[in-house]
Design an enzyme around this catalytic site. Sequence first.
Site, PDB file in Angstrom:
ATOM      1  N   LEU A   1     -22.188  -4.025 -27.833  1.00 27.36           N
ATOM      2  CA  LEU A   1     -22.772  -5.545 -27.028  1.00 27.36           C
ATOM      3  C   LEU A   1     -21.457  -5.867 -26.909  1.00 27.36           C
ATOM      4  O   LEU A   1     -20.229  -5.671 -28.253  1.00 27.36           O
ATOM      5  CB  LEU A   1     -23.714  -6.144 -27.661  1.00 27.36           C
ATOM      6  CG  LEU A   1     -25.669  -5.314 -28.011  1.00 27.36           C
ATOM      7  CD1 LEU A   1     -26.071  -6.333 -28.599  1.00 27.36           C
ATOM      8  CD2 LEU A   1     -25.645  -5.477 -26.142  1.00 27.36           C
ATOM      9  N   PRO A   2     -20.963  -6.957 -27.029  1.00 24.65           N
ATOM     10  CA  PRO A   2     -19.649  -7.661 -27.120  1.00 24.65           C
ATOM     11  C   PRO A   2     -19.295  -7.680 -28.093  1.00 24.65           C
ATOM     12  O   PRO A   2     -17.973  -7.667 -28.876  1.00 24.65           O
ATOM     13  CB  PRO A   2     -20.024  -8.998 -25.989  1.00 24.65           C
ATOM     14  CG  PRO A   2     -20.960  -8.892 -25.381  1.00 24.65           C
ATOM     15  CD  PRO A   2     -21.519  -7.878 -25.809  1.00 24.65           C
TER      16      PRO A   2
ATOM     17  N   THR B   1     -18.073  -2.886 -31.451  1.00 27.10           N
ATOM     18  CA  THR B   1     -16.904  -2.797 -32.263  1.00 27.10           C
ATOM     19  C   THR B   1     -17.038  -4.685 -32.968  1.00 27.10           C
ATOM     20  O   THR B   1     -17.397  -5.052 -32.077  1.00 27.10           O
ATOM     21  CB  THR B   1     -15.354  -2.903 -31.801  1.00 27.10           C
ATOM     22  OG1 THR B   1     -15.477  -1.410 -30.673  1.00 27.10           O
ATOM     23  CG2 THR B   1     -14.507  -3.594 -32.315  1.00 27.10           C
TER      24      THR B   1
ATOM     25  N   LYS C   1     -12.109   1.949 -37.276  1.00 24.64           N
ATOM     26  CA  LYS C   1     -12.101   1.979 -35.776  1.00 24.64           C
ATOM     27  C   LYS C   1     -10.832   0.730 -36.327  1.00 24.64           C
ATOM     28  O   LYS C   1      -9.908   0.885 -35.159  1.00 24.64           O
ATOM     29  CB  LYS C   1     -12.866   0.802 -35.198  1.00 24.64           C
ATOM     30  CG  LYS C   1     -13.357   0.331 -34.215  1.00 24.64           C
ATOM     31  CD  LYS C   1     -13.312   1.051 -32.784  1.00 24.64           C
ATOM     32  CE  LYS C   1     -12.450   0.054 -31.387  1.00 24.64           C
ATOM     33  NZ  LYS C   1     -12.247   0.702 -30.337  1.00 24.64           N
TER      34      LYS C   1
ATOM     35  N   LYS D   1      -8.987  -8.989 -30.083  1.00 25.79           N
ATOM     36  CA  LYS D   1     -10.175  -9.322 -30.346  1.00 25.79           C
ATOM     37  C   LYS D   1     -10.518  -8.394 -31.770  1.00 25.79           C
ATOM     38  O   LYS D   1     -10.556  -8.695 -32.985  1.00 25.79           O
ATOM     39  CB  LYS D   1     -11.945  -8.312 -29.376  1.00 25.79           C
ATOM     40  CG  LYS D   1     -12.516  -8.303 -30.949  1.00 25.79           C
ATOM     41  CD  LYS D   1     -14.089  -7.480 -29.664  1.00 25.79           C
ATOM     42  CE  LYS D   1     -15.030  -7.415 -30.228  1.00 25.79           C
ATOM     43  NZ  LYS D   1     -15.774  -6.818 -29.631  1.00 25.79           N
TER      44      LYS D   1
END
Length: 294
Positions: free
Chosen positions: A65-66, A93, A168, A243
Amino acid sequence: MRNIAFFGLGNMGASMAINLLKAGHVVSVFDLVQSQVDKLVEQGAMGAASDKQAVENAQVVISMLPAGKHVKSLYESILNSCNENTLFIDCSTIDASEAKELNSIVTQAGHRFVDAPVSGGVAGAAAGTLTFIMGGEAQVVEEAQTILKGMGKHCFHAGGAGAGQIAKICNNMLLAVLMAGTSEALKMAMDNGLDPAVMSEIMKQSSGNNWTLQNYNPVPDVMPNVPSSNNYEGGFMVDLMNKDLGLAASAATQSNSLTPMASIAKSLYHLHGLKGNGKKDFSSIFESFCNTKR
Ligand code: NAD
């Protein structure tokens, strides 16, 4: 073969769910956009009419998901409808602190959780060559790995809950710095009359060698089949890099880490996005070094 409920069939998730089907799993899919569900049903998935229906027979829940708020609201909606001891794998993420919070919510409800963000982008999702970077308990990570291998090539266990997200964003923070620095060096060489292809070869054989020069040169027409040679289309969007740099800044604040290089890269990418480049590939940061008068 496992019964998997997959949530989020966007640029990444749709291909990932298809690869789970190819690996022989029974996959029930749900997305807020019905046409995305329909596409997966054509590929052999079971389309769910609601998030709760998707988890009816699921042993495993995978989300792509976003952002963290979407994952949290999904989990809050489905948690009480899940089967006992369900394995939750969140591949989105999100903020590492949100991943830790999700781990608490899920484990307190008697289930198991792994944060497993990915590296490899849309092309890696389609080819089934993603890298999964996981955070969680060793035993749970080991089980998650057997499923994730159907969608990727490499799986790493970075540490406890949230460690996958930290690893990450540390990687992507470095990538942003490398891409900006490589662009800066190549443009300065060009300003002094050098050929960027020759300069790239020189640096690849010298101490400036790095991943962006080897795989993803930001100067148009130096390398074939990379976004810079295709009007910076495809690849990894500036919006997504922004982001990730935001998540990195928030994690750095929480751990009191010094990140001056990332701060400069973040400002550069922020400005670049504000100038209307948000949908371009992140290597288009090279263009922001081309606007200087001589
Ligand atoms: P996307 O916007 O294309 O897809 C997200 C999907 O989630 C959409 O289809 C949306 O309708 C759906 N969705 C939102 N809320 C939902 C809910 N409650 N239930 C079901 N579906 C819901 O995004 P993407 O590019 O696929 O990225 C997904 C995640 O992967 C993000 O966290 C992103 O940062 C990360 N990521 C993306 C890339 C990339 O190159 N695109 C690379 C690595 C990681």
